[in-house]
Scaffold this motif. Structure first.
Motif, PDB file in Angstrom:
ATOM      1  N   GLY A 164      18.899 -29.403 -18.399  1.00 17.62           N
ATOM      2  CA  GLY A 164      20.040 -29.244 -19.301  1.00 17.62           C
ATOM      3  C   GLY A 164      19.768 -28.183 -20.358  1.00 17.62           C
ATOM      4  O   GLY A 164      20.692 -27.659 -20.978  1.00 17.62           O
ATOM      5  N   HIS A 165      18.485 -27.871 -20.553  1.00 15.78           N
ATOM      6  CA  HIS A 165      18.110 -26.883 -21.564  1.00 15.78           C
ATOM      7  C   HIS A 165      17.607 -25.596 -20.926  1.00 15.78           C
ATOM      8  O   HIS A 165      16.885 -24.822 -21.553  1.00 15.78           O
ATOM      9  N   THR A 166      18.017 -25.360 -19.680  1.00 25.80           N
ATOM     10  CA  THR A 166      17.891 -24.042 -19.069  1.00 25.80           C
ATOM     11  C   THR A 166      18.863 -23.144 -19.815  1.00 25.80           C
ATOM     12  O   THR A 166      20.034 -23.471 -19.954  1.00 25.80           O
ATOM     13  N   ALA A 174      23.940 -22.239 -30.623  1.00 29.47           N
ATOM     14  CA  ALA A 174      22.649 -22.896 -30.882  1.00 29.47           C
ATOM     15  C   ALA A 174      22.714 -24.344 -30.391  1.00 29.47           C
ATOM     16  O   ALA A 174      23.755 -24.993 -30.472  1.00 29.47           O
ATOM     17  N   ASP A 175      21.598 -24.832 -29.869  1.00 31.49           N
ATOM     18  CA  ASP A 175      21.523 -26.203 -29.377  1.00 31.49           C
ATOM     19  C   ASP A 175      20.539 -26.997 -30.227  1.00 31.49           C
ATOM     20  O   ASP A 175      19.695 -26.421 -30.916  1.00 31.49           O
ATOM     21  N   THR A 176      20.646 -28.331 -30.158  1.00 28.39           N
ATOM     22  CA  THR A 176      19.758 -29.180 -30.971  1.00 28.39           C
ATOM     23  C   THR A 176      18.294 -29.021 -30.572  1.00 28.39           C
ATOM     24  O   THR A 176      17.406 -29.368 -31.342  1.00 28.39           O
ATOM     25  N   CYS A 177      18.021 -28.515 -29.357  1.00 29.93           N
ATOM     26  CA  CYS A 177      16.639 -28.370 -28.895  1.00 29.93           C
ATOM     27  C   CYS A 177      15.943 -27.174 -29.531  1.00 29.93           C
ATOM     28  O   CYS A 177      14.742 -27.014 -29.397  1.00 29.93           O
ATOM     29  N   GLY A 178      16.721 -26.304 -30.206  1.00 30.59           N
ATOM     30  CA  GLY A 178      16.140 -25.094 -30.774  1.00 30.59           C
ATOM     31  C   GLY A 178      16.491 -23.854 -29.967  1.00 30.59           C
ATOM     32  O   GLY A 178      16.237 -22.734 -30.407  1.00 30.59           O
ATOM     33  N   GLY A 181      22.569 -21.329 -26.021  1.00 37.61           N
ATOM     34  CA  GLY A 181      23.293 -21.198 -24.756  1.00 37.61           C
ATOM     35  C   GLY A 181      22.723 -22.035 -23.636  1.00 37.61           C
ATOM     36  O   GLY A 181      22.673 -21.594 -22.480  1.00 37.61           O
ATOM     37  N   CYS A 182      22.278 -23.273 -23.946  1.00 38.63           N
ATOM     38  CA  CYS A 182      21.715 -24.166 -22.933  1.00 38.63           C
ATOM     39  C   CYS A 182      22.811 -24.639 -21.971  1.00 38.63           C
ATOM     40  O   CYS A 182      23.963 -24.826 -22.372  1.00 38.63           O
ATOM     41  N   LEU A 183      22.431 -24.868 -20.714  1.00 39.85           N
ATOM     42  CA  LEU A 183      23.368 -25.335 -19.684  1.00 39.85           C
ATOM     43  C   LEU A 183      24.203 -26.522 -20.160  1.00 39.85           C
ATOM     44  O   LEU A 183      25.394 -26.602 -19.899  1.00 39.85           O
TER      45      LEU A 183
END
Ligand SMILES: [Zn+2]
Length: 320
Positions: A164-166, A174-178, A181-183
């Motif tokens: 999911g974070h590809t 921006a995503d919560t993972c840092g 544009g994560c999948l």
């Protein structure tokens, strides 16, 4: 013949916890499902987890040999803690494995929920007989698990398989993972519903406006159904999500050269609406040899895969 020990299991997610006892044949018995309050405080999440497990123990006649937890989020396998779980922030850093072992007085193991589901699908579900398999769950979020040479691959710490974070667009949000544009930001059930609501709110006409007015919310299943009946807004949103998912899966095919990709989770319930565009993307844009080899199929075990997989992991880890 020696009886295979029973394992007490729980699959803990942001909205629900599913608990039970897994017997030697891999069946989930004394199944209990309840709200997890994943967006609440740690004490509430633990209370729900314990209540589900206590219920199971009260119903079961036999005492289990171990307790196994499949949890959403990135797990530190050595420490037995969740290091980052966007839908269950309060569990970050909590020593869940140790807490379960102390409470029930038996050995405990813990792993990522999608890794657990991968193990179960490989041993007992759609992946039986395959040697190199990737599991994906497309649901509220997008998770994954990796089977290499018949074994679950979890990486150096335990966080491998976070498909999911590809990153599919470096210029994306921006995503919560840092990352950016994560999948998951494009193809999860949450993303599909969010994009449909945003377009409706910007004034685009759609049959989904009635659904939103009636239910007060829109789900990815609503968007998929409207897309199937030809609604232009729904079709645009769902097709874009499937293009993003296809893009992520092309990379999986090129990186892993798997025999099989098994896809589960709520959004996969749309069937060919998901599988047809994903298979087409892989056929057209992945490397030719792995693209011609890989089969992309639906998961077989439904919502019990994580719980059953946790028990399989406990047996391997503890030699039961
Ligand atoms: Zn991310």
């Amino acid at each position: 013949m020696k009886e295979v020990p029973k394992i007490l299991v729980a699959d803990l997610g942001g909205t629900k916890v599913l608990a039970g006892i897994v017997s030697g044949d891999g069946k989930l018995q004394h199944r209990r499902k309840r709200e997890s309050a994943g967006d609440g405080e740690l004490k509430d999440i633990l209370a729900n987890l314990y209540a589900a497990l206590d219920d199971v123990l009260a119903a079961a006649a036999s005492s289990p040999a171990a307790v196994a937890l499949a949890s959403a989020g990135a797990i530190d396998l050595k420490k037995g803690v969740v290091t980052h779980s966007p839908n269950m922030m309060a569990v970050n850093g909590a020593p869940l494995r140790e807490l379960l072992s102390q409470r029930y007085g038996i050995p405990a193991v813990m792993l990522n929920d999608a890794s657990a589901a991968a193990l179960a699908e490989h041993h007992l579900g759609a992946g039986r007989g395959s040697r190199d398999m990737i599991f994906l769950t497309v649901s509220t979020g997008i998770g994954g698990g990796i089977i290499v040479d018949n074994k679950l691959y979890q990486g150096a710490d335990g966080t491998a398989g976070e498909f999911g974070h590809t990153i599919i667009d470096l210029n994306g949000p921006a995503d919560t993972c840092g990352g950016y544009g994560c999948l998951e930001q494009y193809a999860s059930g949450t993303a599909i519903a969010r994009k449909a609501v945003n377009l409706l709110n910007s004034g685009v006409a759609s049959s989904l406006a009635d659904v939103l007015a009636r239910q007060g919310r829109i789900t990815a299943a609503d968007v998929a159904a409207a897309a199937l009946s030809g609604d232009p807004l729904a079709k645009e949103v769902f097709d874009a999500a499937m293009r993003a998912l296809g893009t992520g899966i092309i990379s999986i095919v090129n990186v892993f050269n798997p025999e099989l990709i098994v896809i589960g989770g709520g959004v996969s319930q749309t069937g060919e609406q998901l599988f047809a565009p994903v298979r087409r993307a892989v056929a057209e844009h992945a490397y030719k040899l792995p693209a011609s080899r890989v089969k992309i199929v639906p998961a077989a075990l439904g919502d019990e895969a994580g719980a059953v997989g946790a028990a399989l992991f406990a047996r391997e880890e503890l030699g039961l």
